[in-house]
Every structure is written in C-alpha cells, then in structure tokens.
Design a protein around this motif. Sequence first.
Motif: not given
Lengths: 84, 84
Positions: A13-16, A20, A72, A74, A76-78
């Motif tokens: 997922k996109h990080r907060p 998106d 991933t 890291p 921008i993504e979790d």
Amino acid sequence: MSDVTFDVLVEVKHRPGIADPQGATIERSLPTLGFHGVSGVTVGKSIRFTVEATDEAAARGEVEEMCKRFLTNPVIEDAVITIS
Amino acid sequence: MSDVTFDVLVEVKHRPGIADPQGATIERSLPTLGFHGVSGVTVGKSIRFTVEATDEAAARGEVEEMCKRFLTNPVIEDAVITIS
C-alpha cells in the motif's frame, strides 16, 4: 530438516500521505456511475506466492527481506505480510 | 433506515490461464537476488475503501456491481470481495 511450503500474501500500500492517483480517480468516478457512499479509496498491489522454509518464522523473515530489497519501494510503500 | 459503514477489500487477480508478466518477472528475478524456494508468483490489485449501506448484503451487492462495471475487466480478471 525438511522444508514446508507456506502460502504468502503481500499487500503493498502507499504510505500515509503519499498521493494515490488511482484511488482518487476511482473515488471521483463512482458517483457519476451511480455508486454513492464510497470513500477512502486506496489502490495497492497484492502479491501472492508460495515459499519453502523450515518454519513460519523463517518464511516471514525471508519474505520481509524480499519486501525490503525487491517487492516494495520502502520510501513510499508499506507491506502487510500474511502467511498461511 | 440509517446506513452503516463497511470496510471493503477487493482483491483483483488475473483469471486462470491469463498471462501475468509481472508475476513471472518477479519469480525469475528472485533467485538471482539469493531468494530460493519461491514459486507461483501472481501480482494483482488490492482496492480498499469504505461503503455506506443498510446492511452487509446490500454492501456486497453494490460492491459486486462496482466490480462488474468499473473496477475489474471481467474478461481477464476475477475479484474476491471481503467485507468487514
């Protein structure tokens, strides 16, 4: 020691706070198609595979390393890892 | 009748027999990075959102309709809907 096979799901997922645009486009488009009451749309990737490892902890360790190095970004993504 | 909010996860996967080049590339690349024993890699989309509906059945019906009309390409993709 013989290896066991584990089914793995990695949800990326996109990080907060990271934009998106796919999710935003879906959310904007749904009302024009007659679907109302939908909010907070996010679009990520779901990566499924099987991995051989001696136990679940070893499998999780290997998958975490794969996520960090390869699956991933890291910055921008979790990743959420589910092993079964 | 007041609406309730449901968390929805739609996992979009290629249908069996449809080529998955992203998954194939990941599977081919992992051994060169030192990760062994990984097979059956598939890459799909995970779409998460919240939907307002009178009950869970109504929410599921609306999401199924959204999948058919907008979120997936039913010719090449299957959707698995999880509502919580």
